[in-house]
Design an enzyme around this catalytic site. Sequence first.
Site, PDB file in Angstrom:
ATOM      1  N   ASP A  13     -25.649  47.647 -64.067  1.00  0.00           N
ATOM      2  CA  ASP A  13     -25.693  48.731 -65.047  1.00  0.00           C
ATOM      3  C   ASP A  13     -27.113  49.185 -65.365  1.00  0.00           C
ATOM      4  O   ASP A  13     -27.415  49.573 -66.488  1.00  0.00           O
ATOM      5  CB  ASP A  13     -24.946  48.323 -66.337  1.00  0.00           C
ATOM      6  CG  ASP A  13     -23.557  47.826 -66.019  1.00  0.00           C
ATOM      7  OD1 ASP A  13     -22.829  48.558 -65.340  1.00  0.00           O
ATOM      8  OD2 ASP A  13     -23.216  46.697 -66.405  1.00  0.00           O
ATOM      9  N   LYS A  16     -28.267  52.713 -61.517  1.00  0.00           N
ATOM     10  CA  LYS A  16     -28.456  52.957 -60.080  1.00  0.00           C
ATOM     11  C   LYS A  16     -27.799  54.257 -59.643  1.00  0.00           C
ATOM     12  O   LYS A  16     -28.356  54.999 -58.848  1.00  0.00           O
ATOM     13  CB  LYS A  16     -27.836  51.825 -59.241  1.00  0.00           C
ATOM     14  CG  LYS A  16     -28.461  50.477 -59.442  1.00  0.00           C
ATOM     15  CD  LYS A  16     -27.770  49.431 -58.598  1.00  0.00           C
ATOM     16  CE  LYS A  16     -26.359  49.112 -59.045  1.00  0.00           C
ATOM     17  NZ  LYS A  16     -26.255  48.443 -60.339  1.00  0.00           N
ATOM     18  N   GLY A  40     -19.250  50.407 -61.616  1.00  0.00           N
ATOM     19  CA  GLY A  40     -18.986  51.579 -62.431  1.00  0.00           C
ATOM     20  C   GLY A  40     -20.255  52.391 -62.475  1.00  0.00           C
ATOM     21  O   GLY A  40     -21.227  51.978 -63.087  1.00  0.00           O
ATOM     22  N   HIS A  41     -20.294  53.472 -61.749  1.00  0.00           N
ATOM     23  CA  HIS A  41     -21.493  54.293 -61.729  1.00  0.00           C
ATOM     24  C   HIS A  41     -21.241  55.574 -62.522  1.00  0.00           C
ATOM     25  O   HIS A  41     -20.351  56.333 -62.205  1.00  0.00           O
ATOM     26  CB  HIS A  41     -21.882  54.625 -60.275  1.00  0.00           C
ATOM     27  CG  HIS A  41     -22.388  53.432 -59.520  1.00  0.00           C
ATOM     28  ND1 HIS A  41     -22.459  53.379 -58.154  1.00  0.00           N
ATOM     29  CD2 HIS A  41     -22.850  52.240 -59.949  1.00  0.00           C
ATOM     30  CE1 HIS A  41     -22.956  52.209 -57.781  1.00  0.00           C
ATOM     31  NE2 HIS A  41     -23.185  51.495 -58.851  1.00  0.00           N
ATOM     32  N   GLN A 222     -23.366  46.384 -58.357  1.00  0.00           N
ATOM     33  CA  GLN A 222     -23.741  45.178 -59.108  1.00  0.00           C
ATOM     34  C   GLN A 222     -25.260  44.978 -58.980  1.00  0.00           C
ATOM     35  O   GLN A 222     -25.961  45.959 -58.944  1.00  0.00           O
ATOM     36  CB  GLN A 222     -22.959  43.938 -58.640  1.00  0.00           C
ATOM     37  CG  GLN A 222     -21.466  44.008 -58.967  1.00  0.00           C
ATOM     38  CD  GLN A 222     -20.688  44.829 -57.970  1.00  0.00           C
ATOM     39  OE1 GLN A 222     -20.826  44.682 -56.775  1.00  0.00           O
ATOM     40  NE2 GLN A 222     -19.846  45.707 -58.460  1.00  0.00           N
TER      41      GLN A 222
HETATM   42  P1  IMP Z   1     -16.268  40.564 -60.370  1.00  0.00           P
HETATM   43  O1  IMP Z   1     -17.258  41.306 -59.547  1.00  0.00           O
HETATM   44  O2  IMP Z   1     -15.194  41.433 -60.942  1.00  0.00           O
HETATM   45  O3  IMP Z   1     -15.698  39.363 -59.667  1.00  0.00           O
HETATM   46  O4  IMP Z   1     -17.041  39.979 -61.655  1.00  0.00           O
HETATM   47  C1  IMP Z   1     -18.011  38.953 -61.530  1.00  0.00           C
HETATM   48  C2  IMP Z   1     -19.161  39.156 -62.505  1.00  0.00           C
HETATM   49  O5  IMP Z   1     -19.892  40.308 -62.131  1.00  0.00           O
HETATM   50  C3  IMP Z   1     -18.733  39.390 -63.951  1.00  0.00           C
HETATM   51  O6  IMP Z   1     -19.715  38.831 -64.806  1.00  0.00           O
HETATM   52  C4  IMP Z   1     -18.748  40.906 -64.073  1.00  0.00           C
HETATM   53  O7  IMP Z   1     -18.922  41.328 -65.412  1.00  0.00           O
HETATM   54  C5  IMP Z   1     -19.949  41.240 -63.217  1.00  0.00           C
HETATM   55  N1  IMP Z   1     -19.899  42.597 -62.650  1.00  0.00           N
HETATM   56  C6  IMP Z   1     -19.159  43.031 -61.613  1.00  0.00           C
HETATM   57  N2  IMP Z   1     -19.388  44.326 -61.360  1.00  0.00           N
HETATM   58  C7  IMP Z   1     -20.320  44.723 -62.246  1.00  0.00           C
HETATM   59  C8  IMP Z   1     -20.995  45.975 -62.470  1.00  0.00           C
HETATM   60  O8  IMP Z   1     -20.808  46.972 -61.777  1.00  0.00           O
HETATM   61  N3  IMP Z   1     -21.889  45.986 -63.479  1.00  0.00           N
HETATM   62  C9  IMP Z   1     -22.156  44.885 -64.243  1.00  0.00           C
HETATM   63  N4  IMP Z   1     -21.547  43.714 -64.070  1.00  0.00           N
HETATM   64  C10 IMP Z   1     -20.641  43.625 -63.080  1.00  0.00           C
HETATM   65 MG    MG Z   2     -22.002  49.884 -63.923  1.00  0.00          MG
END
Ligand code: IMP
Ligand code: MG
Length: 422
Positions: A13, A16, A40-41, A222
């Site tokens: 977040d 990007k 989530g962009h 991520q």
């Molecule tokens: P997963 O990717 O859904 O398996 O989540 C694993 C960890 O990555 C968790 O702490 C999520 O909150 C974090 N996470 C996954 N995608 C994002 C993102 O796009 N932004 C911020 N945190 C993320």
């Molecule tokens: Mg995001």
Amino acid sequence: MPATVVVGAQWGDEGKGKIVDLLAQESDVVCRYQGGPNAGHTIVADGETWKLRQLPSGVVSGTTSVVGAGCVVDPEVFLDEIDLLESRGVDPSIVVLSGNAHLIMPWHVTIDRASERRLGKLQIGTTRRGIGPAYADKASRIGIRVQDVLDAKILRQKIAVALAEKNVWLERVYETEGFDLEDVWSRYAGYAERLAPFVGDVSLLIDDALRAGRHVLFEGAQATMLDLDHGTYPFVTSSNPIASGAATGVGIGPTRIDRVLGVAKAYVTRVGEGPLPSEIEGPQQARLRELGGEYGTVTGRERRCGWLDLVALRYAVRVNGITSLALTKLDVLSEFDELPVCIRYRQRDGSETPHFPAHQSDFHHAEPVFEVVAGWRRPLDEAATLAELPGPARAYVELVARELEVPVELVGIGAARDRVLA
Ligand code: IMP
Ligand code: MG
């Protein structure tokens, strides 16, 4: 520079999407190389807000946008976003999807939820989109790929193999209902016709583009600290967001990447569990969250907020080979009188280190050592160039560049496209 990786340098977040959208306008191809609809962009372009989860941010500017083999794809989310493009007048034929990308199946989502429930207090705080279970099946070699839906017979067979095991798990271990082969098969076979036109050879497409001297942007989802191998395991995602992930996730050699732009917020946030040494104690945290609008794009969860952590960022520079930085959301800090910046960690033995601890217990016990710098106490709206920023804001940016020995190339001072200073 023809091949640029844009990578999240913190916990995600960092903005990007916005930086990619900006650079996409001078690029020929934008490529996602890992992750899935957990991303989530949010991009604001021409007064319109886009929230993308599965497609590269390049679609907003109508740039050729590619989903590489290293991604996991939820076909429903993918096709919803294709519909979104159409409804906003963007020709969806700009999208190319690797046939080698793995599909998120309905049981992945069920297992993601069930396993988080089971972990209880030890949960990871995933986005519950089935990401981890999909990558686990990929590594176990029982995953189902995009190309499998193009052949109904193969698809049925692969679903049957997967379900023979998954249904036992779901029913006996997680005590929830299993899935019916015919139901899942007909649903996924139904995606074939709509997915087929997008499926292409991503590795070849990118290689051709680079040989022709085109500008290719690799968009990480991520971030560094959520990297499966180099992040704060187990509080990580199940793929490799770091820059080298672009090479494996797309199918090009590491020698093809020319530069790595790290994107960092002027402070830090984290959604989900896991340590965050510079997390703000007291009411300032809620204030920063409000000012920065720090709520998850995908899950709506409150993001934990902290002061800028240069130890973690120094680590990100190392593991990604960052060649320059984009510092985003500087404007969010405008209302604070003083800004603590974490420059070292204090370790259990009382010593201080500028380096990110290699062992989890050392990281869990690390205490932030702050240098407190002056705030600027006025909006940054007026600035049209970096030089026009108020003195303390310029000093803040210079502190980052000096401590990390990396140039800060872009500074974000607002949500709109033109609010990035170069
Ligand atoms: P997963 O990717 O859904 O398996 O989540 C694993 C960890 O990555 C968790 O702490 C999520 O909150 C974090 N996470 C996954 N995608 C994002 C993102 O796009 N932004 C911020 N945190 C993320
Ligand atoms: Mg995001």
